[in-house]
Scaffold this motif. Structure first.
Motif, PDB file in Angstrom:
ATOM      1  N   ILE B  52      36.481  50.052  42.085  1.00  0.00           N
ATOM      2  CA  ILE B  52      37.424  49.276  41.347  1.00  0.00           C
ATOM      3  C   ILE B  52      38.116  48.737  42.507  1.00  0.00           C
ATOM      4  N   VAL B  53      38.241  47.514  42.725  1.00  0.00           N
ATOM      5  CA  VAL B  53      38.947  46.781  44.017  1.00  0.00           C
ATOM      6  C   VAL B  53      39.609  45.752  43.493  1.00  0.00           C
ATOM      7  N   GLY B  54      40.987  45.773  43.983  1.00  0.00           N
ATOM      8  CA  GLY B  54      41.764  44.710  43.459  1.00  0.00           C
ATOM      9  C   GLY B  54      41.940  43.390  44.589  1.00  0.00           C
ATOM     10  N   PHE B  55      41.940  42.308  43.993  1.00  0.00           N
ATOM     11  CA  PHE B  55      42.019  41.079  44.985  1.00  0.00           C
ATOM     12  C   PHE B  55      43.179  40.514  44.965  1.00  0.00           C
ATOM     13  N   ILE B  56      44.189  40.494  45.966  1.00  0.00           N
ATOM     14  CA  ILE B  56      45.452  39.964  45.679  1.00  0.00           C
ATOM     15  C   ILE B  56      45.676  38.860  46.657  1.00  0.00           C
ATOM     16  N   GLY B  57      46.509  37.986  46.433  1.00  0.00           N
ATOM     17  CA  GLY B  57      47.243  37.009  47.393  1.00  0.00           C
ATOM     18  C   GLY B  57      47.652  35.767  46.558  1.00  0.00           C
ATOM     19  N   ASN B  59      48.989  32.120  44.659  1.00  0.00           N
ATOM     20  CA  ASN B  59      48.226  31.105  44.363  1.00  0.00           C
ATOM     21  C   ASN B  59      47.720  30.332  45.409  1.00  0.00           C
ATOM     22  N   GLY B  60      46.331  29.853  45.018  1.00  0.00           N
ATOM     23  CA  GLY B  60      45.676  28.835  46.146  1.00  0.00           C
ATOM     24  C   GLY B  60      45.122  29.636  47.176  1.00  0.00           C
ATOM     25  N   ALA B  61      44.814  31.055  47.303  1.00  0.00           N
ATOM     26  CA  ALA B  61      44.643  31.754  48.434  1.00  0.00           C
ATOM     27  C   ALA B  61      43.297  31.838  48.581  1.00  0.00           C
ATOM     28  N   GLY B  62      42.299  31.545  47.709  1.00  0.00           N
ATOM     29  CA  GLY B  62      40.804  31.365  47.485  1.00  0.00           C
ATOM     30  C   GLY B  62      40.409  32.574  46.818  1.00  0.00           C
ATOM     31  N   LYS B  63      41.113  33.415  46.016  1.00  0.00           N
ATOM     32  CA  LYS B  63      40.732  34.375  45.237  1.00  0.00           C
ATOM     33  C   LYS B  63      39.612  34.047  44.184  1.00  0.00           C
ATOM     34  N   THR B  64      40.031  33.211  43.309  1.00  0.00           N
ATOM     35  CA  THR B  64      39.190  32.623  42.310  1.00  0.00           C
ATOM     36  C   THR B  64      37.995  32.068  42.721  1.00  0.00           C
ATOM     37  N   THR B  65      38.155  30.935  43.671  1.00  0.00           N
ATOM     38  CA  THR B  65      36.946  30.592  44.256  1.00  0.00           C
ATOM     39  C   THR B  65      35.851  31.638  44.703  1.00  0.00           C
ATOM     40  N   THR B  66      36.445  32.601  45.419  1.00  0.00           N
ATOM     41  CA  THR B  66      35.522  33.882  45.833  1.00  0.00           C
ATOM     42  C   THR B  66      34.786  34.439  44.666  1.00  0.00           C
ATOM     43  N   LEU B 180      37.030  40.087  37.138  1.00  0.00           N
ATOM     44  CA  LEU B 180      38.170  39.873  36.349  1.00  0.00           C
ATOM     45  C   LEU B 180      39.040  38.874  36.870  1.00  0.00           C
ATOM     46  N   ASP B 181      39.166  37.844  36.425  1.00  0.00           N
ATOM     47  CA  ASP B 181      40.391  36.807  37.214  1.00  0.00           C
ATOM     48  C   ASP B 181      41.614  36.852  36.181  1.00  0.00           C
ATOM     49  N   GLU B 182      42.762  37.577  36.512  1.00  0.00           N
ATOM     50  CA  GLU B 182      43.894  37.756  35.940  1.00  0.00           C
ATOM     51  C   GLU B 182      43.747  38.088  34.492  1.00  0.00           C
ATOM     52  N   PRO B 183      43.011  39.443  34.010  1.00  0.00           N
ATOM     53  CA  PRO B 183      42.868  39.487  32.786  1.00  0.00           C
ATOM     54  C   PRO B 183      44.056  39.807  31.850  1.00  0.00           C
ATOM     55  N   SER B 184      45.135  40.177  32.638  1.00  0.00           N
ATOM     56  CA  SER B 184      46.361  40.413  31.876  1.00  0.00           C
ATOM     57  C   SER B 184      47.273  39.301  31.970  1.00  0.00           C
ATOM     58  N   LEU B 185      46.962  38.068  32.083  1.00  0.00           N
ATOM     59  CA  LEU B 185      47.706  37.161  32.146  1.00  0.00           C
ATOM     60  C   LEU B 185      48.608  36.968  30.988  1.00  0.00           C
ATOM     61  N   GLY B 186      49.938  36.806  31.082  1.00  0.00           N
ATOM     62  CA  GLY B 186      50.743  36.475  29.785  1.00  0.00           C
ATOM     63  C   GLY B 186      50.744  37.498  28.749  1.00  0.00           C
ATOM     64  N   THR B 213      41.413  40.219  39.893  1.00  0.00           N
ATOM     65  CA  THR B 213      42.620  39.689  40.771  1.00  0.00           C
ATOM     66  C   THR B 213      43.710  39.588  39.603  1.00  0.00           C
ATOM     67  N   SER B 214      44.923  39.919  40.188  1.00  0.00           N
ATOM     68  CA  SER B 214      45.993  39.964  39.223  1.00  0.00           C
ATOM     69  C   SER B 214      47.369  39.707  39.865  1.00  0.00           C
ATOM     70  N   HIS B 215      47.841  39.100  39.347  1.00  0.00           N
ATOM     71  CA  HIS B 215      49.551  38.724  39.994  1.00  0.00           C
ATOM     72  C   HIS B 215      50.758  39.821  39.457  1.00  0.00           C
ATOM     73  N   TYR B 216      50.031  40.860  38.658  1.00  0.00           N
ATOM     74  CA  TYR B 216      50.965  42.047  38.167  1.00  0.00           C
ATOM     75  C   TYR B 216      50.436  43.077  39.103  1.00  0.00           C
ATOM     76  N   MET B 217      51.595  43.581  39.850  1.00  0.00           N
ATOM     77  CA  MET B 217      51.080  44.538  40.724  1.00  0.00           C
ATOM     78  C   MET B 217      50.767  46.034  39.939  1.00  0.00           C
ATOM     79  N   GLY B 218      51.364  45.956  38.757  1.00  0.00           N
ATOM     80  CA  GLY B 218      51.236  47.319  37.781  1.00  0.00           C
ATOM     81  C   GLY B 218      49.586  47.227  37.829  1.00  0.00           C
ATOM     82  N   ASP B 219      48.859  46.288  37.592  1.00  0.00           N
ATOM     83  CA  ASP B 219      47.541  46.016  37.405  1.00  0.00           C
ATOM     84  C   ASP B 219      46.912  47.018  38.582  1.00  0.00           C
ATOM     85  N   ILE B 220      47.332  46.379  39.707  1.00  0.00           N
ATOM     86  CA  ILE B 220      46.547  46.732  40.901  1.00  0.00           C
ATOM     87  C   ILE B 220      47.016  48.287  41.370  1.00  0.00           C
TER      88      ILE B 220
END
Lengths: 266, 325
Positions: B52-57, B59-66, B180-186, B213-220
């Motif tokens: 399970i690998v977290g992809f962080i960065g 907004n606009g870092a290129g996560k979703t594109t990757t 998974l692209d920000e599965p816990s968003l909102g 990818t997630s912006h919640y560090m808890g997920d990571i």
């Protein structure tokens, strides 16, 4: 191959079942749509009758024969309303919202999914009008019923359905670049209205345009000629080739366009 | 053999630059000014099966594109990609049967119908026989804690319930690779925790590889032993979270409670005093000097309680991206 065919048929049935149940969630639309179709139907017959008030003909077509053309137009319209419109508007939405992603990630042909994912019931009135008009026109004209006529008609009508589909699909595909192409489909719809009348009713230049550029002749006039037993074998073969070519172009264009799909950002 | 391998991957977008106002709109209409933007810039990594690998960065870092290139949705401009041995951009059915993409901000469920109908469509598309499909739905819905929600129209579901149903829909074909692209968003805290637990369980049972990818560090922190940090299209960290903290945060926070009150001046040479109040002291000490400072403290003062902490990961990430600007 046969297994695959049944698989796809089963899938389409499921698609249609699901989309019908989705429409039943909104029950009120039905009445308005049925009413609009009936008024539209009466209106076009009235306009057509104006051409014949002095007993003249329309480019060599009698009243009964023109009714067959109008009937075929109605059949195609029912296909447009039930299948083309609901699905191809969805392509635009898919591109706009980036949900085309989900379609492209399914292990199924993406063209099949985007083209036949939903079905609308509102095409039924047009279908009924079309059947009535074609049958009435055929009954009124002095042609005899023959099995070959029926076969040729079904074949050529299928061709016109495929051509119509390809035209719409070509246009909807451009949304991958231009996103909002809905106005363009309105233009297409208006152009296709020319198919309400036999192609011979138009001046020579328009006739050329309507045959090769925007293949309206293939949509209504040629199937009508099949009903009237006026079509040659060569013409049938030509139409068949033209249809296959047209479909292949639309498919190739879709596959080409997908290379440019960048998907809406998150 | 690695499950995902990426070598020298780049993606350049061509975007139009439009000036504001009517004048800008007109000049844009006449002649579009197109500028190339490097969304992903020469990144390489490998992921083993079951990781399970977290992809962080930011907004606009290129996560979703990757992620989208890994799914085969976007064609890479250059570089080599392999996912489960397939080239994603060919989108072969055998490949698509093994992967799934879940996006926190996009949904595939049919809006007006209960999730069950969407599941049935997905099952048919993936060629899962009906009996098997219902068995899987029962299994996954119990893992996800979904019951009555399955027969309610999607539009009537809460965001959390919808996300869980989305997950179920995307996992019905038992993919081996999950993007998974920000599965816990909102989602609220409870729903987030439920989704995390579910992912851990899914990973354990099916040995699935997960890249999220997630912006919640808890997920990571709770899911990923390994993180990939990306900014402005470039990969600048690939390793464990601990390594990330060691590398980018050379300090540790030490909180000490003394039995008596000592003057502040005694501690200033040990590190930065962040807080000093009566008998409580908070110090920021360099990692390299941590052991010597601690033994000095323990030898010379009467200590009741001692606590050593890494700076919060959120803080670290924020500093990291700010420094990188």
């Amino acid at each position: 191959m046969i297994y695959k065919f049944f698989n796809i048929t089963g899938l389409l049935c499921l698609f249609f079942k699901v989309s019908l149940s989705s429409q039943l969630e909104y029950k009120l639309n039905i009445l308005v749509d049925v009413l609009a179709s009936i008024l539209n139907f009466i209106g076009s017959i009235f306009i057509l009758s104006l051409f014949f008030t002095n007993g003249s003909n329309l480019g060599g077509w009698s009243w009964a024969e023109t009714l067959i053309v109008l009937g075929i137009y109605n059949l195609l319209e029912s296909f447009t309303i039930s299948i083309l419109q609901p699905n191809l508007t969805q392509i635009v939405r898919h591109v706009q919202q980036g949900t085309l992603d989900f379609v492209l990630l399914k292990p199924i042909d993406s063209q099949l999914w985007v083209s036949f994912r939903s079905i609308s019931l509102w095409g039924l009135p047009s279908l009924l009008c079309g059947i009535i008009l074609v049958s009435y026109g055929f009954y009124q004209s002095d042609y005899h019923f023959a099995l070959t006529t029926i076969c040729a008609f079904i074949l050529l009508l299928s061709c016109s359905v495929v051509i119509l589909y390809s035209l719409w699909f070509l246009l909807a595909t451009t949304s991958i670049w231009f996103v909002k192409v809905w106005n363009a489909t309105e233009v297409l719809k208006s152009l296709l209205m020319a198919g309400k009348y036999p192609i011979h009713a138009y001046p020579a230049t328009l006739r050329l345009i309507f045959t090769y550029l925007i293949p309206i002749a293939f949509l209504t006039t040629i199937p009508a000629e099949a009903v009237l037993n006026r079509i040659s074998v060569e013409m049938i073969v030509f139409t068949l080739c033209f249809t296959i070519l047209f479909f292949c172009i639309s498919r190739a264009f879709w596959i080409f366009a997908l290379r440019f799909y960048t998907s809406a950002s998150s | 053999m690695s499950c995902i391998s990426v070598l020298g991957l780049s993606k350049t977008y061509f975007i139009t630059n439009k000036k504001p106002g009517l004048r800008g709109a007109i000049s844009n209409f006449i002649r579009k000014e197109v500028i190339p933007v490097k969304a992903v810039d020469d990144i390489s990594f490998e992921i083993n099966p079951g990781e399970i690998v977290g992809f962080i960065g930011p907004n606009g870092a290129g996560k979703t594109t990757t992620l989208k290139m890994l799914c085969g949705l976007i064609h890479p401009s250059s570089g080599e990609l392999r996912v489960s041995g397939y080239r994603p951009q060919l989108r072969k059915p055998a490949f698509l049967n093994q992967i799934t993409l879940v996006m926190g901000q996009k949904q595939q469920l049919i809006w007006d119908l209960p999730p069950l109908d969407s599941f049935r469509v997905n099952a048919a598309v993936y060629g899962i026989p009906e009996a098997e499909a219902s068995r899987r739905i029962t299994e996954l819905s119990s893992m996800l804690d979904l019951n009555d929600e399955l027969t309610r129209p999607v539009r009537k579901l809460s965001l959390g319930q919808r996300m869980k149903a989305e997950l179920l829909a995307s996992l019905l074909h038992r993919p081996k690779v999950l993007f998974l692209d920000e599965p816990s968003l909102g989602l609220d805290v409870n729903a987030q925790a439920r989704v995390r637990e579910f992912l851990i369980e899914y990973n354990r049972i099916y040995k699935a590889t997960i890249l999220l990818t997630s912006h919640y560090m808890g997920d990571i922190t709770s899911l990923c032993k390994r993180v990939l940090v990306i900014d402005k299209g470039k990969l600048f960290h690939d390793g464990s979270l601990d390594q990330l903290t060691n590398r980018f945060s050379p300090f540790r926070s030490v909180k000490i409670k003394f039995s008596e009150v000592y003057p502040r001046s005694l501690f200033t040479k040990l590190g930065t005093v962040e807080h000093h109040d009566q008998s409580i002291l908070k110090l920021k000490i360099k990692r390299t000097q941590l052991s010597s400072s601690l033994s000095y403290l323990l030898q010379n003062f009467d200590i009741i309680d001692l606590e050593i902490k890494d700076p919060p990961i959120e803080q670290l990430i924020r500093d990291l991206f700010n420094n990188n600007r």
